[in-house]
Write a protein that holds these residues in place. Structure first.
Motif, PDB file in Angstrom:
ATOM      1  N   GLY A 273      19.048  48.297   3.560  1.00  0.00           N
ATOM      2  CA  GLY A 273      18.474  48.932   2.376  1.00  0.00           C
ATOM      3  C   GLY A 273      17.417  49.971   2.664  1.00  0.00           C
ATOM      4  O   GLY A 273      16.956  50.665   1.745  1.00  0.00           O
ATOM      5  N   MET A 274      17.018  50.101   3.925  1.00  0.00           N
ATOM      6  CA  MET A 274      15.940  51.036   4.261  1.00  0.00           C
ATOM      7  C   MET A 274      16.425  52.480   4.108  1.00  0.00           C
ATOM      8  O   MET A 274      17.523  52.827   4.556  1.00  0.00           O
ATOM      9  CB  MET A 274      15.478  50.786   5.701  1.00  0.00           C
ATOM     10  N   PRO A 275      15.623  53.343   3.471  1.00  0.00           N
ATOM     11  CA  PRO A 275      16.012  54.744   3.322  1.00  0.00           C
ATOM     12  C   PRO A 275      16.266  55.407   4.674  1.00  0.00           C
ATOM     13  O   PRO A 275      15.610  55.101   5.671  1.00  0.00           O
ATOM     14  CB  PRO A 275      14.799  55.376   2.617  1.00  0.00           C
ATOM     15  N   ARG A 276      17.218  56.300   4.709  1.00  0.00           N
ATOM     16  CA  ARG A 276      17.540  57.007   5.965  1.00  0.00           C
ATOM     17  C   ARG A 276      16.337  57.811   6.428  1.00  0.00           C
ATOM     18  O   ARG A 276      15.598  58.392   5.635  1.00  0.00           O
ATOM     19  CB  ARG A 276      18.736  57.932   5.744  1.00  0.00           C
ATOM     20  N   GLY A 277      16.148  57.831   7.738  1.00  0.00           N
ATOM     21  CA  GLY A 277      15.043  58.598   8.313  1.00  0.00           C
ATOM     22  C   GLY A 277      13.773  57.814   8.516  1.00  0.00           C
ATOM     23  O   GLY A 277      12.845  58.292   9.157  1.00  0.00           O
ATOM     24  N   VAL A 278      13.717  56.589   7.964  1.00  0.00           N
ATOM     25  CA  VAL A 278      12.542  55.740   8.178  1.00  0.00           C
ATOM     26  C   VAL A 278      12.745  54.952   9.466  1.00  0.00           C
ATOM     27  O   VAL A 278      13.763  54.278   9.636  1.00  0.00           O
ATOM     28  CB  VAL A 278      12.325  54.765   6.995  1.00  0.00           C
ATOM     29  N   ARG A 279      11.796  55.055  10.381  1.00  0.00           N
ATOM     30  CA  ARG A 279      11.902  54.325  11.648  1.00  0.00           C
ATOM     31  C   ARG A 279      11.540  52.861  11.411  1.00  0.00           C
ATOM     32  O   ARG A 279      10.453  52.545  10.944  1.00  0.00           O
ATOM     33  CB  ARG A 279      10.982  54.937  12.688  1.00  0.00           C
ATOM     34  N   LEU A 280      12.481  51.971  11.753  1.00  0.00           N
ATOM     35  CA  LEU A 280      12.302  50.541  11.505  1.00  0.00           C
ATOM     36  C   LEU A 280      12.355  49.787  12.830  1.00  0.00           C
ATOM     37  O   LEU A 280      13.272  49.971  13.632  1.00  0.00           O
ATOM     38  CB  LEU A 280      13.420  50.037  10.567  1.00  0.00           C
ATOM     39  N   SER A 281      11.383  48.921  13.058  1.00  0.00           N
ATOM     40  CA  SER A 281      11.422  48.021  14.209  1.00  0.00           C
ATOM     41  C   SER A 281      11.083  46.630  13.723  1.00  0.00           C
ATOM     42  O   SER A 281      10.437  46.450  12.686  1.00  0.00           O
ATOM     43  CB  SER A 281      10.424  48.470  15.291  1.00  0.00           C
ATOM     44  N   TRP A 282      11.553  45.635  14.462  1.00  0.00           N
ATOM     45  CA  TRP A 282      11.290  44.259  14.055  1.00  0.00           C
ATOM     46  C   TRP A 282      11.206  43.368  15.278  1.00  0.00           C
ATOM     47  O   TRP A 282      11.723  43.675  16.345  1.00  0.00           O
ATOM     48  CB  TRP A 282      12.368  43.746  13.092  1.00  0.00           C
ATOM     49  N   HIS A 283      10.488  42.267  15.137  1.00  0.00           N
ATOM     50  CA  HIS A 283      10.364  41.286  16.203  1.00  0.00           C
ATOM     51  C   HIS A 283      11.505  40.284  16.083  1.00  0.00           C
ATOM     52  O   HIS A 283      11.801  39.788  14.986  1.00  0.00           O
ATOM     53  CB  HIS A 283       9.015  40.554  16.110  1.00  0.00           C
ATOM     54  N   GLU A 284      12.128  40.003  17.219  1.00  0.00           N
ATOM     55  CA  GLU A 284      13.224  39.046  17.208  1.00  0.00           C
ATOM     56  C   GLU A 284      12.713  37.665  16.805  1.00  0.00           C
ATOM     57  O   GLU A 284      11.696  37.197  17.322  1.00  0.00           O
ATOM     58  CB  GLU A 284      13.885  38.975  18.589  1.00  0.00           C
ATOM     59  N   PRO A 285      13.414  36.998  15.892  1.00  0.00           N
ATOM     60  CA  PRO A 285      12.934  35.709  15.384  1.00  0.00           C
ATOM     61  C   PRO A 285      12.891  34.580  16.408  1.00  0.00           C
ATOM     62  O   PRO A 285      12.145  33.620  16.241  1.00  0.00           O
ATOM     63  CB  PRO A 285      13.934  35.380  14.263  1.00  0.00           C
ATOM     64  N   ALA A 286      13.692  34.656  17.493  1.00  0.00           N
ATOM     65  CA  ALA A 286      13.783  33.522  18.425  1.00  0.00           C
ATOM     66  C   ALA A 286      12.431  33.184  19.038  1.00  0.00           C
ATOM     67  O   ALA A 286      12.022  32.013  19.078  1.00  0.00           O
ATOM     68  CB  ALA A 286      14.805  33.826  19.520  1.00  0.00           C
ATOM     69  N   ALA A 287      11.713  34.195  19.540  1.00  0.00           N
ATOM     70  CA  ALA A 287      10.404  33.938  20.140  1.00  0.00           C
ATOM     71  C   ALA A 287       9.417  33.463  19.085  1.00  0.00           C
ATOM     72  O   ALA A 287       8.569  32.587  19.352  1.00  0.00           O
ATOM     73  CB  ALA A 287       9.881  35.198  20.827  1.00  0.00           C
ATOM     74  N   SER A 288       9.504  34.003  17.874  1.00  0.00           N
ATOM     75  CA  SER A 288       8.610  33.562  16.798  1.00  0.00           C
ATOM     76  C   SER A 288       8.874  32.105  16.424  1.00  0.00           C
ATOM     77  O   SER A 288       7.953  31.364  16.069  1.00  0.00           O
ATOM     78  CB  SER A 288       8.795  34.450  15.567  1.00  0.00           C
ATOM     79  N   ARG A 289      10.143  31.694  16.520  1.00  0.00           N
ATOM     80  CA  ARG A 289      10.483  30.304  16.223  1.00  0.00           C
ATOM     81  C   ARG A 289       9.814  29.357  17.219  1.00  0.00           C
ATOM     82  O   ARG A 289       9.299  28.306  16.861  1.00  0.00           O
ATOM     83  CB  ARG A 289      12.006  30.138  16.243  1.00  0.00           C
ATOM     84  N   LEU A 290       9.853  29.721  18.496  1.00  0.00           N
ATOM     85  CA  LEU A 290       9.183  28.900  19.504  1.00  0.00           C
ATOM     86  C   LEU A 290       7.677  28.881  19.253  1.00  0.00           C
ATOM     87  O   LEU A 290       7.034  27.829  19.360  1.00  0.00           O
ATOM     88  CB  LEU A 290       9.463  29.449  20.901  1.00  0.00           C
TER      89      LEU A 290
END
Length: 821
Positions: free
Chosen positions: A458-475
């Motif tokens: 759903g993010m508008p085109r041209g917006v730079r998106l990064s995210w943290h992988e959930p696996a490490a956050s789960r630990l």
């Protein structure tokens, strides 16, 4: 006393290591190795560049070394290449000051700020020759103490740590030192003494809940007026001016905001004096105003104005690492960054107003839109936004609201600045102890993946998106809220090789480690604690009432916010309220800091310095050595000429790059300086002495020569290298004649994936041999021979030849440039 055997072994293989400057010590202001009544080593379970950016470690180091009866040293986790070589060569984990193994200290302290560092702590204990389990330690072993945010739930690490310091470390460290003095009475006596210290929890000894101990008056808190200045670049190359502790905004997900309550400010004059002392001591060109919410300081505007006025002459910048989405904060940032606008960072945390109310992020869309508009009007070209997913009481619609909000914000900003950009970072929510959400589960894997997918699509085109992988956050969530049952998986993961997990998470290893003990990471992370259920961290009291946290969670479920107590009155969160209304003291007269700067109005000339670089610093790069000189110039107050425009730089240049691992006896660097009208010899002597005092011990200035009206000196003509080897003169001379009789001396140089053949014959001006020494005069041409290549010519013809040391004995300048005009 220095352990020379360990030091020699370490220096014998450092040339094989990436960034060997991490492991040599010898920094400016580092403590001399001393035999005191109590010897402490402070350990940071991450690499040097990260650990040396930690303000808490620097404060404790200073506090202990200021005491006549204690000596404090430092140790950091080795990177993978260094760890392997240490294991291979039988070198234990050692301190930087004296190269002493960790096992030789009276106490070893760990800073544990992040749950994923747990196996690294165990790895450092093992490498340091200390039993990993506290029950296996004897009176001969150091006492192991841990501090940091994770210690507010010590349960997963209790089998490995002897004592946990809860609260402000500088409040308890001297009492801990006194207790450790009793080691001769036996281990049990020391642990008993530690358990009687306020804010110290000793597993199996402390009775009842241990209450955190805090510094109540920040103006009286220990403050290091000299800091260890790294020889290599670290994560945060700046003065960290702590303006206050605690935060009263009450974001319900924020552990630091609750465990560091109440808010305690430093007064304006205290901050100005500390800024002055730190800038003079460190030579850094930036002052960062650090805290959980620096713009909430009651005197933030006069502080920024005073710092800007005082330090503009020394080309020292002021920064706010993070600001609120508030127009007044944007204007404040604009006063600091008055020329070039790089980017601003805001943390809305949630896309919808409903969810922002749930997490008590007292921020409206109007605030966000006004702040982004103000940023665009003030000349900023981009804004970075932080969001979380998987928050309690979140829905899929809340995830989609992030996309809608970002799209509307960008469209609005582009009405002011058509090229305005927005980038966003999304992180999974991790519930933490001592927060209103401490009993809430982490969102399960399926939910997180679905909501990340919603945001991505759903993010508008041209917006730079990064995210943290959930696996490490789960630990992280599993370890943060786990009990004693998680000590087993931590130990198993360590035995399977897990270390430095905050940089390279070993998902398969951790899954196996949990399975060995009949546990599952997701089940542990997603566990819900009922309101009537005991918590594994109930034995730690951070001062916030448990009933208040429960009530805050109930208010969150209803979307009811709780106002900031510093502006709307007490919310009754703490067991004590005496400090809650603290503000910085109002002084009748504002202190005016000044950095000693010599006259910069005279005519501009050039100073040529001759210097030596000893073995302790032979493994720092050319770029890092440049940084050493730049900081020394600022510390000394030398009248250096600065370049014009934004981000002015001192007019300094080094001679030809010195090979990594080489020492130097008569190297050169040049500095453009403002010269006085008369008495140049005395000026030169003063310049040399002041700069020499600001350099690390292993760098020494030999001579300074001044030149008037010369903007750039001619480049050096050649370098004279001395290579120490294990062969007699006769053998070396025989091979030298053989080498020099060759028509060509081709060598292959590799750079990335490319290879290039270079003929060394025309690149050697002169070569002689002595007993165990090869001397080569190498001219600086379009191609220049490397000393390692000269050694290679001999080694190819002399099996078993060993290179012991490389020294650049001299840098040859054009005739007349080493003589005083």
């Amino acid at each position: 006393m220095e352990n020379t055997e360990i030091r020699k072994k370490v220096f014998s293989f450092l040339h094989k290591v990436e960034k060997p400057g991490r492991y040599t010590g010898g920094e400016l202001n580092s403590a001399e190795a001393a035999q005191r009544e109590v010897r402490v080593c402070l350990c940071f379970p991450d690499i040097y560049e990260v650990g040396m950016s930690n303000l808490g470690l620097r404060i404790l180091y200073s506090v202990l070394n200021d005491c006549a009866d204690s000596a404090c040293e430092r140790c950091f986790a080795p990177a993978g290449d260094m760890a392997g070589l240490m294991e291979e060569n039988g070198v234990p984990l050692y301190s930087l000051e004296s190269f002493s193994p960790l096992s030789s200290f009276d106490a070893v302290g760990f800073s544990m700020a992040y749950e994923l560092c747990y196996p690294t702590v165990l790895d450092m204990l093992r490498r340091g020759g200390i039993p990993v389990f506290s029950r296996e330690r004897t009176a001969e072993d150091p006492v192991i103490i841990a501090g940091g945010h994770t210690c507010t739930n010590p349960a997963p690490m209790e089998p490995f740590i002897d004592a946990f310091a809860i609260g402000d470390g500088e409040k308890t460290i001297l009492k801990i030192k006194e207790a450790v003095k009793g080691r001769k009475k036996g281990r049990a006596a020391v642990l008993e003494a530690l358990s009687r210290i306020p804010g110290v929890y000793v597993p199996g000894v402390s009775g009842g809940a241990v209450k955190s101990d805090i510094v109540s008056d920040m103006d009286k808190a220990p403050f290091p007026r000299t800091l260890v200045i790294p020889n290599i670049r670290i994560v945060h190359e700046r003065v960290m001016l702590e303006v206050m502790r605690g935060c009263s905004r009450g974001c319900r997900f924020c552990q630091a905001g609750f465990i560091q309550r109440p808010v305690r400010e430093k007064s304006l004059n205290t901050l100005l004096r500390e800024a002055e002392a730190l800038c003079i001591a460190t030579g850094y060109e930036e002052i960062a105003l650090t805290s959980l919410s620096s713009t909430d300081h009651s005197q933030i505007e006069p502080l920024v104005d005073s710092l800007t006025d005082a330090f503009s002459g020394s080309k020292t910048g002021i920064s706010l690492p993070s600001i609120r989405a508030d127009v007044s904060c944007v204007k404040l940032a604009d006063r600091i960054q008055s020329v070039r606008k790089s980017g601003l960072t805001f943390a809305p945390e949630a896309g919808s107003q409903r969810l922002r109310n749930v997490i008590n992020k007292n921020l409206t869309e109007e605030d966000l839109f006004s702040s982004v508009e103000a940023a665009a009007e003030k000349g900023w070209k981009r804004v970075k936004l932080y969001f979380m997913i998987g928050l309690p009481y979140e829905t899929d619609e809340d995830a989609l609201a992030i996309c809608d909000l970002v799209g509307r914000l960008r469209k609005h900003a582009r009405t002011v600045c058509p090229s305005f950009e927005i980038s966003i970072t999304v992180s999974p929510f991790v519930p933490k102890p001592h927060t209103p959400f401490q009993r809430q589960p982490m969102a399960d894997a399926e939910t997180l993946e679905r909501r990340i997918s919603l945001v991505r699509s759903g993010m508008p085109r041209g917006v730079r998106l990064s995210w943290h992988e959930p696996a490490a956050s789960r630990l992280e969530a599993a370890l943060a809220r786990g009990g004693a049952e998680l000590a087993g998986p931590v130990y198993s993961a360590f035995r399977m090789g897990a270390r430095l997990e905050q940089d390279d998470y070993s998902e398969a290893v951790w899954n196996k480690a949990f399975a060995e003990h009949g546990l599952n990471i997701e089940e542990c992370a997603c566990r819900r604690y009922e309101e009537t259920e005991a918590l594994p961290w109930d034995n730690i009291n951070v001062g916030v009432k448990s009933g208040f946290l429960i009530e805050e969670n109930r208010r969150a479920e209803k979307g009811i916010t709780t106002p900031d107590c510093r502006t709307h009155g007490c919310n009754g969160c703490m067991e004590y309220t005496a400090l809650c209304a603290s503000r910085g003291k109002n002084e009748a007269e504002v202190y005016k800091p000044s950095v000693p700067l010599q006259d910069r109005n005279g005519r501009v000339g050039t100073a040529l310095f001759r210097f030596s670089k000893g073995p302790r610093l032979r493994f720092i790069s050319h770029l890092d050595l440049m940084g050493v000189f730049e900081r020394a110039v600022r510390i000394s107050g030398a009248p250096v000429w600065f370049s014009r425009g934004f981000n002015p730089k001192p007019g300094i240049s080094l001679g030809p790059a010195l090979a990594l691992g080489a020492t130097a006896e008569n190297d050169v660097f040049f500095m453009r300086v403002h010269l006085p009208e008369n008495d140049l010899p005395q000026f030169a002597e003063n310049l040399k002495n002041s700069l020499d005092a600001a350099l690390p011990p292993a760098v020494s200035l030999r001579k300074v020569t001044l030149f008037d009206d010369i903007k750039r000196l001619p480049p050096p003509e050649a370098s004279l290298y001395s290579l120490k080897v294990n062969a007699p003169r006769e053998e070396l001379e025989r091979v030298r004649r053989q080498i020099m009789s060759e028509d060509a001396l081709p060598v292959v140089r590799k750079k990335e994936r490319k290879e290039k053949t270079v003929d060394l014959k025309p690149l050697i001006k002169e070569m002689t041999c002595g007993d165990g020494v090869i001397k080569a005069l190498l001219p600086h041409l379009e191609n220049t021979a490397k000393p390692s290549e000269i050694f290679g010519l001999f080694a190819d013809r002399m099996p078993g030849l060993d290179l012991k040391e490389i020294c650049r004995s001299d840098v040859i300048l054009p005739e007349g440039y080493d003589e005083d005009p």
